[in-house]
Design a protein around this motif. Structure first.
Motif, PDB file in Angstrom:
ATOM      1  N   LYS A  72      -1.731  22.949  -6.163  1.00  0.00           N
ATOM      2  CA  LYS A  72      -2.945  22.582  -6.558  1.00  0.00           C
ATOM      3  C   LYS A  72      -3.295  21.036  -6.800  1.00  0.00           C
ATOM      4  O   LYS A  72      -4.006  20.272  -6.122  1.00  0.00           O
ATOM      5  N   HIS A  73      -2.308  20.489  -7.957  1.00  0.00           N
ATOM      6  CA  HIS A  73      -2.283  19.069  -7.864  1.00  0.00           C
ATOM      7  C   HIS A  73      -1.877  18.097  -7.044  1.00  0.00           C
ATOM      8  O   HIS A  73      -2.270  16.961  -6.571  1.00  0.00           O
ATOM      9  N   ALA A  74      -0.732  18.638  -6.297  1.00  0.00           N
ATOM     10  CA  ALA A  74       0.001  18.052  -5.207  1.00  0.00           C
ATOM     11  C   ALA A  74      -1.018  18.119  -4.065  1.00  0.00           C
ATOM     12  O   ALA A  74      -1.357  16.880  -3.227  1.00  0.00           O
ATOM     13  N   PHE A  75      -1.824  18.927  -3.802  1.00  0.00           N
ATOM     14  CA  PHE A  75      -2.707  18.989  -2.563  1.00  0.00           C
ATOM     15  C   PHE A  75      -3.819  17.878  -2.714  1.00  0.00           C
ATOM     16  O   PHE A  75      -4.271  17.451  -1.863  1.00  0.00           O
ATOM     17  N   GLN A  76      -4.271  17.734  -4.056  1.00  0.00           N
ATOM     18  CA  GLN A  76      -5.213  16.754  -4.432  1.00  0.00           C
ATOM     19  C   GLN A  76      -4.771  15.462  -4.414  1.00  0.00           C
ATOM     20  O   GLN A  76      -5.662  14.763  -3.921  1.00  0.00           O
ATOM     21  N   VAL A  77      -3.706  15.347  -4.769  1.00  0.00           N
ATOM     22  CA  VAL A  77      -2.972  13.809  -4.700  1.00  0.00           C
ATOM     23  C   VAL A  77      -2.850  13.631  -3.129  1.00  0.00           C
ATOM     24  O   VAL A  77      -3.127  12.481  -2.555  1.00  0.00           O
ATOM     25  N   THR A  78      -2.615  14.754  -2.258  1.00  0.00           N
ATOM     26  CA  THR A  78      -2.518  14.249  -0.826  1.00  0.00           C
ATOM     27  C   THR A  78      -3.560  13.903  -0.160  1.00  0.00           C
ATOM     28  O   THR A  78      -3.901  13.103   0.462  1.00  0.00           O
ATOM     29  N   LYS A  95      -5.447  16.258 -13.924  1.00  0.00           N
ATOM     30  CA  LYS A  95      -5.389  17.331 -12.961  1.00  0.00           C
ATOM     31  C   LYS A  95      -6.823  18.378 -12.755  1.00  0.00           C
ATOM     32  O   LYS A  95      -6.839  19.211 -12.613  1.00  0.00           O
ATOM     33  N   ARG A  96      -7.904  17.609 -12.823  1.00  0.00           N
ATOM     34  CA  ARG A  96      -9.381  17.874 -12.939  1.00  0.00           C
ATOM     35  C   ARG A  96      -9.659  17.852 -11.703  1.00  0.00           C
ATOM     36  O   ARG A  96     -10.903  18.253 -11.242  1.00  0.00           O
ATOM     37  N   ASP A  97      -9.154  17.334 -10.663  1.00  0.00           N
ATOM     38  CA  ASP A  97      -9.608  17.137  -9.067  1.00  0.00           C
ATOM     39  C   ASP A  97     -11.100  16.521  -9.430  1.00  0.00           C
ATOM     40  O   ASP A  97     -11.996  16.991  -8.871  1.00  0.00           O
ATOM     41  N   ILE A  98     -11.261  15.355  -9.981  1.00  0.00           N
ATOM     42  CA  ILE A  98     -12.479  14.685 -10.210  1.00  0.00           C
ATOM     43  C   ILE A  98     -12.900  13.690  -8.890  1.00  0.00           C
ATOM     44  O   ILE A  98     -14.169  13.620  -8.858  1.00  0.00           O
ATOM     45  N   VAL A  99     -11.961  13.411  -8.091  1.00  0.00           N
ATOM     46  CA  VAL A  99     -12.140  12.613  -7.150  1.00  0.00           C
ATOM     47  C   VAL A  99     -12.760  13.144  -5.851  1.00  0.00           C
ATOM     48  O   VAL A  99     -12.303  14.092  -5.190  1.00  0.00           O
ATOM     49  N   GLU A 100     -14.172  12.872  -5.524  1.00  0.00           N
ATOM     50  CA  GLU A 100     -14.591  13.419  -4.447  1.00  0.00           C
ATOM     51  C   GLU A 100     -14.651  12.641  -3.213  1.00  0.00           C
ATOM     52  O   GLU A 100     -14.383  12.985  -2.087  1.00  0.00           O
ATOM     53  N   ASN A 101     -14.735  11.361  -3.271  1.00  0.00           N
ATOM     54  CA  ASN A 101     -14.642  10.461  -1.934  1.00  0.00           C
ATOM     55  C   ASN A 101     -14.372   8.864  -2.566  1.00  0.00           C
ATOM     56  O   ASN A 101     -14.218   8.556  -3.756  1.00  0.00           O
ATOM     57  N   ILE A 102     -13.736   8.146  -1.431  1.00  0.00           N
ATOM     58  CA  ILE A 102     -13.407   6.960  -1.777  1.00  0.00           C
ATOM     59  C   ILE A 102     -13.561   6.172  -0.553  1.00  0.00           C
ATOM     60  O   ILE A 102     -14.002   6.506   0.581  1.00  0.00           O
ATOM     61  N   HIS A 103     -14.299   4.802  -1.161  1.00  0.00           N
ATOM     62  CA  HIS A 103     -14.703   3.893  -0.100  1.00  0.00           C
ATOM     63  C   HIS A 103     -13.976   2.575  -0.336  1.00  0.00           C
ATOM     64  O   HIS A 103     -14.092   1.875  -1.439  1.00  0.00           O
ATOM     65  N   VAL A 104     -13.682   1.833   0.679  1.00  0.00           N
ATOM     66  CA  VAL A 104     -13.113   0.500   0.509  1.00  0.00           C
ATOM     67  C   VAL A 104     -13.915  -0.636   1.480  1.00  0.00           C
ATOM     68  O   VAL A 104     -14.009  -0.339   2.596  1.00  0.00           O
ATOM     69  N   LYS A 105     -13.954  -1.774   0.856  1.00  0.00           N
ATOM     70  CA  LYS A 105     -14.504  -2.727   1.576  1.00  0.00           C
ATOM     71  C   LYS A 105     -13.926  -4.080   1.080  1.00  0.00           C
ATOM     72  O   LYS A 105     -13.514  -4.328  -0.187  1.00  0.00           O
ATOM     73  N   VAL A 106     -13.696  -5.038   2.257  1.00  0.00           N
ATOM     74  CA  VAL A 106     -13.225  -6.264   1.795  1.00  0.00           C
ATOM     75  C   VAL A 106     -14.209  -7.246   1.912  1.00  0.00           C
ATOM     76  O   VAL A 106     -15.047  -7.326   2.754  1.00  0.00           O
ATOM     77  N   ASP A 107     -14.300  -8.148   0.683  1.00  0.00           N
ATOM     78  CA  ASP A 107     -15.331  -9.096   0.798  1.00  0.00           C
ATOM     79  C   ASP A 107     -14.871 -10.467   1.436  1.00  0.00           C
ATOM     80  O   ASP A 107     -13.744 -10.544   1.943  1.00  0.00           O
ATOM     81  N   GLU A 108     -15.671 -11.690   1.495  1.00  0.00           N
ATOM     82  CA  GLU A 108     -15.466 -12.783   2.336  1.00  0.00           C
ATOM     83  C   GLU A 108     -14.199 -13.408   1.503  1.00  0.00           C
ATOM     84  O   GLU A 108     -13.690 -14.374   2.451  1.00  0.00           O
TER      85      GLU A 108
END
Length: 517
Positions: free
Chosen positions: A331-337, A453-466
């Motif tokens: 369960k933890h490994a799949f969340q990390v993946t 191991k609470r699986d709290i991360v739902e989404n990630i967004h990355v942006k590069v500034d100037e």
């Protein structure tokens, strides 16, 4: 199948008893391997009978094995025989005597069965889809040709290392003239099979002669791993070993590291067989399979309930066994993946790093087995992770692939990475090492984003500034303070590899996706 299982393999050169214990993953693990160099082929008379002395050697050997099987309380031990018993005109008498004098009942394998079981062992323990198998015994040599992991052709030559030595070599080692005659004989034999010529595919070799060849090559090269399964050689490597052995006296030959003394007088003819097959096929590689006939027999029995004796995916099967053996928290490994895959997609969209399909697969596998060594000792988890993944036989993976996996799944810091990669400097360019450090740092970052191991991360967004700063928005469904504390310490590894500033922003999942300036 549960418990212990035994098999007796009556070969023309050696007779071997192997006992397997079925582990918690269902895999058969070898726990006993008893070998006797009986050389039954030498007791096969001109008229085709196995002599009385040969039968006595067989019975005495089987009785010694019987003591072991009785100690382990094994019932219905499989007992198979190959070329010498198959070719003996008194085979019925031999079967009756063995049944009367011992606990064993011999099953004589046909030429097809002997070739087929070797093929089955290879396709179930490697990821090679097209190639040839060769298994040189004492009295026969089996060759198969497979395409897309399906057997297309097979042939059993009625010669093996003992019969070739008897036919071509008078002393303990062959002379130049004897080797020339042997070479010409083998070329004519292989020319009889049109499906061998110029296929430009790998040769996968089974058996003791191939294993000894590989061990000698590893010793000469001071190879940094002890793994034998799926070790690769090319034509030059085989020629170099042959030239080295033919330059030695027989006494010196018996002392060569990696060569069993009982094979010293037959190893050079065996290597000549490999060489001539390599040149006939115009092979791309010579690869050792530690799995052979005995394993093929068990694969057939273990997989009969699924309708096919061939695994759908060898590597995935190996990973499943690995996860069970070391009690991976899936369960933890799949969340990390999942986290590492979100990061990868965002970095790729921002054109940060150069990514290949191989990198993506390596990321997923590295995330699955990150910190595997904690099963042994949490305090030295990184060291144990690297050792286990680099040195355990993982069917379907070549050695370089295993070391790549070990390096990223054990990543802790640049210092330890340099320590682990040091014996493999010739395997990886500086750019490859940088990429592996990046992948390892990314997985470690993702691992600590699920620190509780609470699986709290739902989404990630990355942006590069100037200014080139990388901003990472991390959207969470619960309080993120423990994870934030951990990853703020880990981002330095990404900064070192990327050589750019990285800023983390933790936000609740209901926050509207923001465009960072």
């Amino acid at each position: 199948m549960k418990g212990k299982y035994g098999i007796v393999d009556i070969g023309s050169n050696t007779i071997r008893l192997v006992i397997y214990q079925q582990d918690k993953s269902g895999r058969l693990k070898e726990i006993e391997n008893v070998k006797a160099v009986a050389r039954l082929r030498n007791f096969l008379l001109e008229n085709g009978e196995l002599s009385e002395d040969g039968i006595n050697v067989l019975i005495d050997t089987l009785k010694s094995f019987q003591e072991v099987t009785r100690f382990h309380q094994l019932r219905n031990v499989k007992c198979v025989a190959t070329a010498t018993i198959r070719q003996a005109i008194n085979q019925k008498e031999i079967i009756q005597i063995v049944q009367k004098e011992t606990d064993f009942q011999i099953r004589i394998l046909s030429e097809y069965e002997e070739a087929y079981y070797g093929f089955l062992a290879v396709v179930n323990s490697t990821s090679i889809h097209d190639g040839f198998t060769i298994d040189i015994g004492g009295g026969s040599t089996e060759i198969t040709y497979f395409q897309n992991r399906n057997l297309k052709h097979f042939h059993s030559f009625p010669f093996g290392v003992l019969s070739l030595k008897k036919q071509f070599v008078k002393g303990n080692t062959p002379t130049e003239t004897e080797l020339k005659a042997l070479k010409q004989f083998l070329q004519k034999q292989f020319a009889k099979l049109p499906w061998l010529k110029g296929k430009k595919l790998p040769i996968i070799a089974i058996g003791g002669s191939a294993r000894n060849l590989v061990q000698m090559d590893q010793a000469r090269k001071q190879y940094p791993l002890k793994n034998l399964h799926q070790y690769q050689m090319d034509l030059k490597d085989i020629v170099n070993v042959k030239n080295y052995l033919t330059s030695l006296s027989f006494d010196k030959l018996k002392q060569v590291e990696g060569l069993s003394k009982d094979r010293a007088d037959i190893i050079i003819p065996a290597i000549e067989v490999f060489l001539q097959l390599y040149e006939t096929v115009e092979a791309t590689a010579f690869i050792l399979s530690r799995k052979g006939l005995r394993d093929g027999i068990f694969y057939e029995e273990l997989l009969k309930d699924i309708g096919s004796p061939i695994f759908t995916n060898v590597v995935e099967e190996s990973f499943q066994q690995l996860a069970i053996d070391y009690e991976v928290d899936l369960k933890h490994a799949f969340q990390v993946t999942n986290i590492v895959y979100m990061l990868f997609r965002q970095l790729k969209d921002q054109q940060i790093g150069e990514w290949t399909d191989v990198d993506v697969q390596l990321l997923r596998t590295g995330a699955l087995f990150y910190n595997l060594g904690q099963y042994i000792d949490p305090e030295s988890s990184s060291q144990h992770t690297f050792y286990l993944l680099a040195n355990r036989t993982i069917d379907g993976m070549f050695h370089k692939e295993q070391v790549e996996l070990a390096l990223i799944a054990s990543f802790k810091n640049s210092s330890l990475f340099k320590q682990y990669v040091e014996p493999f400097q010739q395997w990886f360019s500086k750019e490859e090492q940088r990429k592996l450090r990046f992948l390892g740092a990314l997985i470690k970052f993702a691992y600590h984003l699920n620190a509780t191991k609470r699986d709290i991360v739902e989404n990630i967004h990355v942006k590069v500034d100037e200014k080139g700063t990388i901003h990472v928005n991390i959207y969470c469904n619960q309080n993120w303070q423990p994870e934030q504390y951990q990853v703020e310490k880990q981002k330095k590894h990404l900064i070192k590899v990327l050589k750019r500033e990285v800023k983390l922003h933790f936000l609740p999942i209901n926050t509207k996706m923001m465009q960072l300036i």
